[in-house]
Design an enzyme around this catalytic site. Structure first.
Site, PDB file in Angstrom:
ATOM      1  N   ASP A 112       0.829  -1.198   0.000  1.00 20.18           N
ATOM      2  CA  ASP A 112       0.000   0.000   0.000  1.00 20.18           C
ATOM      3  C   ASP A 112       0.872   1.260   0.000  1.00 20.18           C
ATOM      4  O   ASP A 112       2.046   1.197   0.361  1.00 20.18           O
ATOM      5  CB  ASP A 112      -0.900   0.019   1.236  1.00 20.18           C
ATOM      6  CG  ASP A 112      -1.977  -1.051   1.190  1.00 20.18           C
ATOM      7  OD1 ASP A 112      -2.134  -1.692   0.136  1.00 20.18           O
ATOM      8  OD2 ASP A 112      -2.646  -1.251   2.218  1.00 20.18           O
ATOM      9  N   GLU A 159      -7.294  -4.254  -4.499  1.00 21.03           N
ATOM     10  CA  GLU A 159      -6.278  -3.619  -3.655  1.00 21.03           C
ATOM     11  C   GLU A 159      -6.712  -2.257  -3.142  1.00 21.03           C
ATOM     12  O   GLU A 159      -7.171  -1.403  -3.898  1.00 21.03           O
ATOM     13  CB  GLU A 159      -4.971  -3.487  -4.448  1.00 21.03           C
ATOM     14  CG  GLU A 159      -3.777  -3.110  -3.594  1.00 21.03           C
ATOM     15  CD  GLU A 159      -3.386  -4.176  -2.592  1.00 21.03           C
ATOM     16  OE1 GLU A 159      -3.545  -3.931  -1.372  1.00 21.03           O
ATOM     17  OE2 GLU A 159      -2.932  -5.261  -3.021  1.00 21.03           O
ATOM     18  N   THR A 160      -6.583  -2.059  -1.826  1.00 22.67           N
ATOM     19  CA  THR A 160      -6.949  -0.802  -1.187  1.00 22.67           C
ATOM     20  C   THR A 160      -5.945  -0.492  -0.088  1.00 22.67           C
ATOM     21  O   THR A 160      -5.120  -1.344   0.275  1.00 22.67           O
ATOM     22  CB  THR A 160      -8.375  -0.889  -0.612  1.00 22.67           C
ATOM     23  OG1 THR A 160      -8.813   0.411  -0.224  1.00 22.67           O
ATOM     24  CG2 THR A 160      -8.438  -1.807   0.593  1.00 22.67           C
ATOM     25  N   ASN A 171      -4.952  -0.515   3.321  1.00 26.28           N
ATOM     26  CA  ASN A 171      -5.311  -1.063   4.629  1.00 26.28           C
ATOM     27  C   ASN A 171      -4.130  -1.693   5.362  1.00 26.28           C
ATOM     28  O   ASN A 171      -4.314  -2.323   6.407  1.00 26.28           O
ATOM     29  CB  ASN A 171      -6.457  -2.077   4.499  1.00 26.28           C
ATOM     30  CG  ASN A 171      -6.151  -3.201   3.526  1.00 26.28           C
ATOM     31  OD1 ASN A 171      -4.998  -3.428   3.141  1.00 26.28           O
ATOM     32  ND2 ASN A 171      -7.183  -3.919   3.101  1.00 26.28           N
ATOM     33  N   ASP A 186      -6.429  -7.912  -3.072  1.00 29.74           N
ATOM     34  CA  ASP A 186      -5.815  -7.236  -1.938  1.00 29.74           C
ATOM     35  C   ASP A 186      -4.819  -8.162  -1.242  1.00 29.74           C
ATOM     36  O   ASP A 186      -5.178  -9.229  -0.749  1.00 29.74           O
ATOM     37  CB  ASP A 186      -6.894  -6.795  -0.947  1.00 29.74           C
ATOM     38  CG  ASP A 186      -6.389  -5.768   0.039  1.00 29.74           C
ATOM     39  OD1 ASP A 186      -5.273  -5.956   0.567  1.00 29.74           O
ATOM     40  OD2 ASP A 186      -7.100  -4.781   0.294  1.00 29.74           O
ATOM     41  N   ASP A 197     -20.810  -0.667  -6.153  1.00 30.13           N
ATOM     42  CA  ASP A 197     -20.967   0.402  -5.186  1.00 30.13           C
ATOM     43  C   ASP A 197     -21.361   1.705  -5.885  1.00 30.13           C
ATOM     44  O   ASP A 197     -20.800   2.054  -6.934  1.00 30.13           O
ATOM     45  CB  ASP A 197     -19.635   0.583  -4.442  1.00 30.13           C
ATOM     46  CG  ASP A 197     -19.670   1.678  -3.417  1.00 30.13           C
ATOM     47  OD1 ASP A 197     -20.410   1.542  -2.420  1.00 30.13           O
ATOM     48  OD2 ASP A 197     -18.950   2.680  -3.594  1.00 30.13           O
ATOM     49  N   GLU A 256     -25.928  -1.020  -6.472  1.00 25.76           N
ATOM     50  CA  GLU A 256     -26.395  -0.144  -5.410  1.00 25.76           C
ATOM     51  C   GLU A 256     -26.930   1.085  -6.145  1.00 25.76           C
ATOM     52  O   GLU A 256     -26.146   1.896  -6.660  1.00 25.76           O
ATOM     53  CB  GLU A 256     -25.259   0.242  -4.475  1.00 25.76           C
ATOM     54  CG  GLU A 256     -25.725   1.128  -3.329  1.00 25.76           C
ATOM     55  CD  GLU A 256     -24.580   1.600  -2.442  1.00 25.76           C
ATOM     56  OE1 GLU A 256     -24.804   1.775  -1.232  1.00 25.76           O
ATOM     57  OE2 GLU A 256     -23.469   1.816  -2.958  1.00 25.76           O
ATOM     58  N   ASP A 308     -23.430  -1.445   5.576  1.00 26.29           N
ATOM     59  CA  ASP A 308     -23.532  -0.013   5.803  1.00 26.29           C
ATOM     60  C   ASP A 308     -24.791   0.261   6.618  1.00 26.29           C
ATOM     61  O   ASP A 308     -25.886   0.338   6.076  1.00 26.29           O
ATOM     62  CB  ASP A 308     -23.582   0.703   4.449  1.00 26.29           C
ATOM     63  CG  ASP A 308     -23.509   2.204   4.576  1.00 26.29           C
ATOM     64  OD1 ASP A 308     -23.432   2.697   5.705  1.00 26.29           O
ATOM     65  OD2 ASP A 308     -23.528   2.874   3.536  1.00 26.29           O
TER      66      ASP A 308
END
Length: 767
Positions: free
Chosen positions: A153, A254-255, A257, A284, A400, A448, A523
């Site tokens: 990251d 991948e983010t 974190n 990720d 999303d 969403e 959420d």
């Protein structure tokens, strides 16, 4: 490709891409970095329409070391910059005998190239952003948008200085090369993804979960595997036993974190959910037990196979509405933005900007819209979706804030238009065909259907091919259960939701199964907290908080603080969802009444309180049995999973109603009853014979009043009687609250009176 090392010129060749066709084959230009068939050469290709120079920088290690080589790519047709590098050069000249780590540096109109530029200098600088929206900065090493894995990251436990990636007066000359995430060139692997389920989406029960949170607290799994793809695969058998047919993971691309949970005092900077994507192809790395180069990819596929072997589809929550680069550091400062990848390569291509091209246009609330109307940006969406489908084995996706993908405007505005054939929503359907109604190959596409502002609230407004999270179902059921006397909900509104929401989906040819019915999601409140909290409490101490944000209007109620009433309300919510036409979604942990003590926005809590627990109380075990029993009942009765809106046409062209509504007195309600919010009880009978159901009829009675109501039962069929499958009321609570087939309790025939408790539900079958 020009060389920074002239002696190697003869060893390299140029690979010019053909002109890029719009709406064509998946990744026709083969963007990214890949070995040839003989693994003797590596080809690098990256897109930029505005760059004036792009260099490839190579590294022997992912972080803490300087580059070992840099090469200038050649711009060819379609604005593709490319070059080919022999493996022998990597090994013999640069000493790269292990994984190939790489990144790009780019120059453009706002930062012109000069041979005198050195890392960390301002040579060639014109502006952080120019009038065309360019944000080139060669001091920032950029990861390849098409990299198949990233090394790490941007910030890690040992490198917490995120300013090194920023533009702006204070940061533009900070060089990020040594610490920036690098792409990893992967060799093909042979890990199987198993056999993909082909089940019709109408027959699915979706289970929403977090890869890490699913197993981090599971003592039955080896400690090293907890919180990993490998560990998640070990829960496939449990989910199959629960009756789940599709697992929907929160983001697995991948983010940022790596710095999560370093200290409980810094949770405001943590990102547990993962809705800030850094790369759309790379699994990720943090969720991999095997973090070696290629390890996350192999392990992800191993996990997918484990679920496929149990007949369970695997979905991923994908975030194409914005990226992890975020927006402006300060809204009043147009110069300071992060440059990780897309923004530094071609900002106006990958992002929707304000009309003056100086700032992000934001319908997401987290940094600005991805430019989903741009064909090249769409290419990346389609190419990455196809990669996760074809190579990594996914069966479907939940998108999303998917309204951003229906945007018809690139810069200076936002307008959702499902009829626009060129928007990303319609392109995805065209190039990644949805699964047919009866099942088969294809992908399940779930939106969403909202974002922030403009005309982005689009429940029921998506184009053909798209299923949606039915926010109207959630809101109507919550209000009816928890807001008696303060929110007006009519029996007709309830009936529409229970029967598949034809008012939302029928007009454009969609079906009940395009409605994903849910009461809760990641959420917001958990199921237990929805019925146990009057409001959010997000300022708690670690590990239950603190968290910021969170919805203020939850339509929740603590049922007077009585635990037994809270459990009954949860049983009702679960029952109404699992007995309705559409596709139900269960949130991981709701099947055992998980609680977060009223925190309704735990996006930042990578903590034991936010991981699923696998040690349950007696009440939790009973609730799990209730959910398990109702899922089994749903799966056993096709009448609960209609392909159409409960009507059929016989051979003579006559419409036959497969569902009939009843008032508690056993008569059919008229429009006045349906439209009167003072009425709080409704029942319905489904004719099972029309579906080849083992039950000739199914009867459901729901009493939304606070006191008991007597229901007169309808005709069960010739020679039939009614038998009780479940009653959600407190008297029946226990391990056997949902009867197994053959053990149902006899109730009686037509006009039998049955008292349903206040806020209770009854399920009968005719046999």
């Amino acid at each position: 490709m020009q060389l920074r090392h002239p002696l190697l010129a003869a060893a390299l060749g140029c690979a010019l891409a053909a002109a890029q066709p719009a709406f064509a084959a998946i990744n026709p230009n083969q963007l990214g970095a890949r070995y040839d068939a003989g693994q003797t050469n590596v080809t690098f290709k990256v897109y930029s329409s505005r760059a004036t120079r792009i260099e490839l920088w190579l590294y022997q290690s992912p972080s803490g070391a300087q580059e070992v080589a840099r090469y200038t790519l050649t711009k060819g047709a379609g604005d593709i910059w490319s070059g080919v590098l022999p493996v022998s050069t990597l090994v013999n000249t640069h000493g790269i005998t292990g994984p190939i780590y790489y990144g790009y540096r780019a120059w453009g109109p706002n930062w012109t190239y000069s041979s005198g530029w050195t890392k960390g200098s301002s040579t060639g600088f014109v502006s952080d952003v120019d009038a065309q929206g360019n944000r080139f900065n060669p001091n920032k090493l950029l990861s390849d948008p098409y990299a198949l894995e990233l090394s790490h990251d941007p910030t890690t436990a040992s490198m917490t200085n995120g300013t090194v990636y920023a533009s702006g007066a204070l940061y533009r000359n900070l060089d990020s090369g040594a610490v920036a995430p690098k792409g990893i060139v992967l060799k093909p692997d042979t890990q199987s993804i198993g056999t993909k389920p082909t089940r019709a989406f109408k027959d699915d029960i979706v289970y929403e979960a977090h890869v890490r949170g699913l197993t981090m607290s599971d003592g039955s799994i080896a400690a090293a595997y907890r919180g990993t793809y490998k560990g998640a695969g070990l829960k496939a058998a449990y989910l199959a036993s629960l009756g789940v047919t599709a697992i929907e993971f929160l983001p697995v691309q991948e983010t940022q974190n790596d710095t999560n949970d370093v200290s409980p005092t810094t949770t405001t900077d943590d990102n547990y959910w993962g809705y800030m994507t850094l790369n759309y192809f790379a699994p990720d790395r943090r969720y991999a037990y095997d973090k070696s180069a290629g390890g996350p990819t192999r392990e992800f596929k191993e996990m997918v196979k484990a679920f496929h072997d149990q007949g369970i589809k695997v979905y991923a929550d994908v975030v194409y509405n914005h990226t992890g680069e975020g927006g402006a550091w300060n809204p009043s400062d147009t110069g300071t933005y992060n440059l990780y990848s897309y923004r530094g390569l071609d900002n106006p291509t990958y992002y929707t900007l304000t009309g003056d091209l100086q700032s992000s246009w934001d319908n997401t609330g987290v940094g600005g819209n991805y430019n989903s109307r741009n064909t090249v940006a769409q290419n990346l969406i389609v190419d990455s979706l196809a990669y996760w489908r074809d190579t990594l084995g996914l069966d479907g996706y939940r998108f999303d804030l998917a309204s951003v993908l229906g945007n018809t405007c690139q810069h200076g505005c936002f307008n959702f238009d499902k009829m626009d054939s060129g928007n990303a929503l319609n392109r995805i359907v065209a190039e990644l065909p949805p699964r047919p109604a009866a099942g088969g190959s294809g992908v399940d596409l779930i939106a969403e259907p909202w974002a922030i502002g403009g005309n982005s609230y689009q429940v029921g407004g998506f184009p053909a091919g798209w299923a949606e999270w039915n926010g109207a179902f959630r809101d109507v059921v919550r209000k009816d259960q928890n807001k008696l006397g303060s929110e007006a909900v009519t029996p007709g509104q309830l009936a529409s939701r229970f029967a598949g929401s034809s008012d939302l989906y029928q007009d454009d040819g969609r079906k009940p199964w395009h409605s994903v019915n849910f009461i809760t999601a990641h959420d917001g409140f958990t199921l237990k907290d929805l019925y146990g909290c009057n409001g959010k409490n997000n300022s708690q101490a670690w590990p239950l908080g603190p968290s910021d944000g969170g919805e203020d209007n939850n339509n929740s109620w603590d049922q007077g603080g009585v635990a037994a009433e809270q459990r009954r309300a949860a049983r009702n919510g679960a029952a109404l969802m699992l007995l309705s036409a559409g596709v139900p979604m269960v949130v991981g942990g709701d099947e055992y009444l998980r609680t977060l003590n009223c925190n309704n926005n735990p996006y930042n809590l990578d903590s034991s309180a936010n991981w699923l627990s696998w040690s349950w109380s007696g009440d939790q075990t009973n609730f799990n049995a209730f959910v398990r029993g109702l899922i089994a009942f749903r799966k056993a009765h096709p009448a609960l999973r209609p392909a159409g809106f409960y009507s059929a046409v016989d051979n003579n062209g006559n419409v036959m109603e497969q569902l009939r509504w009843f008032k508690p007195d056993g008569t059919v309600p008229d429009a006045a009853y349906f439209n009167d919010a003072n009425n709080h009880a409704i029942a319905w009978r489904i004719d099972g014979s029309e579906f080849g159901d083992s039950a000739s009829a199914i009867y459901v009675a729901y009493n939304g009043w606070s006191g008991s109501v007597n229901f007169s039962l309808p005709w069960p069929g010739a020679g039939k009687s009614w038998y009780r499958v479940t009653d959600t009321c407190n008297w029946a609570e226990g391990a056997g609250q949902v009867r197994t087939p053959g053990s149902e309790d006899a109730v009686g025939g037509e006009w039998t009176s049955y008292g349903v408790c206040g806020r209770g539900a009854l399920v009968l079958i005719a046999k």
